[in-house]
Design an enzyme around this catalytic site. Structure first.
Site, PDB file in Angstrom:
ATOM      1  N   ASP A  95       0.851  -1.172   0.000  1.00 19.88           N
ATOM      2  CA  ASP A  95       0.000   0.000   0.000  1.00 19.88           C
ATOM      3  C   ASP A  95       0.900   1.240   0.000  1.00 19.88           C
ATOM      4  O   ASP A  95       2.095   1.149   0.283  1.00 19.88           O
ATOM      5  CB  ASP A  95      -0.885  -0.036   1.251  1.00 19.88           C
ATOM      6  CG  ASP A  95      -1.757   1.175   1.397  1.00 19.88           C
ATOM      7  OD1 ASP A  95      -2.321   1.634   0.384  1.00 19.88           O
ATOM      8  OD2 ASP A  95      -1.881   1.681   2.530  1.00 19.88           O
ATOM      9  N   ASP A  97      -0.225   4.971   1.231  1.00 19.57           N
ATOM     10  CA  ASP A  97      -0.413   5.892   2.352  1.00 19.57           C
ATOM     11  C   ASP A  97      -0.363   5.173   3.691  1.00 19.57           C
ATOM     12  O   ASP A  97      -1.073   4.183   3.916  1.00 19.57           O
ATOM     13  CB  ASP A  97      -1.755   6.611   2.213  1.00 19.57           C
ATOM     14  CG  ASP A  97      -1.813   7.485   0.969  1.00 19.57           C
ATOM     15  OD1 ASP A  97      -0.757   7.697   0.357  1.00 19.57           O
ATOM     16  OD2 ASP A  97      -2.912   7.933   0.609  1.00 19.57           O
TER      17      ASP A  97
END
Length: 299
Positions: A95, A97
């Site tokens: 991922d 963020d």
């Protein structure tokens, strides 16, 4: 059944022996049945990898997960049936963020445009799994409408890579691994890491911009949990990599499908729902400990 038990202590704050004794006591393990494969200090971590013969892996795994979710330990403990080999090509998909970097991109864009409170509230609900991701993203992006797209440069300037990210990515790529990012965030920000680390895959959303302004729309299909999982599968297929050589790391509810599709799926400093449902969790160590785990597994 042989399982691997990996301990990681950030900055050597805790004695390894003390950690393993506490873990064995909580899980009712006979420490004499543990076989130490590797231990040491590297990347500011004190680490140890043990093998253990057990007949109740599922029960032990669940007890460990409960302890982690209840924050009973001040160190990381991962119990897995296998560890990918660093010596064999593999894939890692992460991922963006709060995993690869320590910001929520859309929240910081919103801060620059003075709509932070409204956007951040929706982000929090989505990341905890209380809102459908696609609809929540559309709602958040709509609040950016009319904003000057030049704020993207300001957000890029404050993006800080998560501790250990460079060590992990460079260490994997030096050993022939493919590394990608699958994110509900935006390619306009992710491209900073793509260019710096020559990432092999970026699957993310794109903010529509016209005449230098945000239109309040997302270009193309929204990258949600299903598409994140597909990104992991696509990188495995294009690289000719078997599932046993796959890793996925994330922190939000929309990362769960991807995390649980990988051989080694890790919830990284994640939301409570993600920790409860993910295969393994890291709450104290930084990302470099993932590379240490692979190195240990090859010994």
């Amino acid at each position: 059944m042989q399982v691997f038990l990996y301990l990681s202590v950030k900055n050597n704050d805790l004695n390894e022996l003390n950690a393993i004794n506490r873990l064995c006591e909580h899980l009712a393990l006979n420490d004499k049945s543990l076989v130490l494969k590797a231990s040491g200090v590297e990347f500011n971590h004190s680490y140890a990898l043990y093998t253990y013969e057990c007949g109740n892996y599922a029960e032990l795994k669940e007890r460990l997960k409960e302890a982690v979710c209840q924050k009973l330990f001040d160190f990381d403990a991962l119990m897995v049936q296998s560890v990918p080999s660093l010596k064999t090509p593999g894939v890692l998909v992460m991922d963006m963020d709060m995993t690869s970097v320590q910001i929520e991109g859309i929240d910081e864009i919103a801060r620059c445009l003075n709509v932070y409170d409204e956007v951040a509230a929706i982000t929090g609900e989505a990341m905890h799994g209380r809102l459908d991701f696609a609809s929540s993203l559309k709602k958040r992006v709509s609040l950016l409408k009319g904003g000057d797209a030049l704020v993207l440069e300001k957000v890029k300037s404050i993006m800080r890579e998560t501790d250990g990210y460079g060590i992990l990515v460079n260490g994997l790529k030096e050993n022939g691994w493919k590394v990608g990012i699958a994110s509900g965030g935006f390619v306009q920000l992710i491209n900073v890491l793509k260019d710096k680390y020559d990432l092999d895959l970026v699957r993310a959303n794109s903010l529509e911009i016209k005449d230098g302004k945000f239109t309040g729309m997302v270009e193309g299909e929204i990258v949600d949990a299903v598409k994140k999982k597909a990104a992991l599968s696509d990188l495995m297929k294009s690289s000719g990599v078997a599932k046993k050589q796959s890793i996925a790391i994330g922190d939000g509810a929309n990362d769960l499908l991807m995390i649980n599709a990988a051989s080694l799926g890790i919830a990284y400093h994640a939301k409570p729902k993600v920790q409860a449902e993910a295969l393994t969790c890291l709450n104290y160590s930084d990302l470099s400990t993932v590379l240490l785990m692979l190195k240990c597994g090859d010994l």
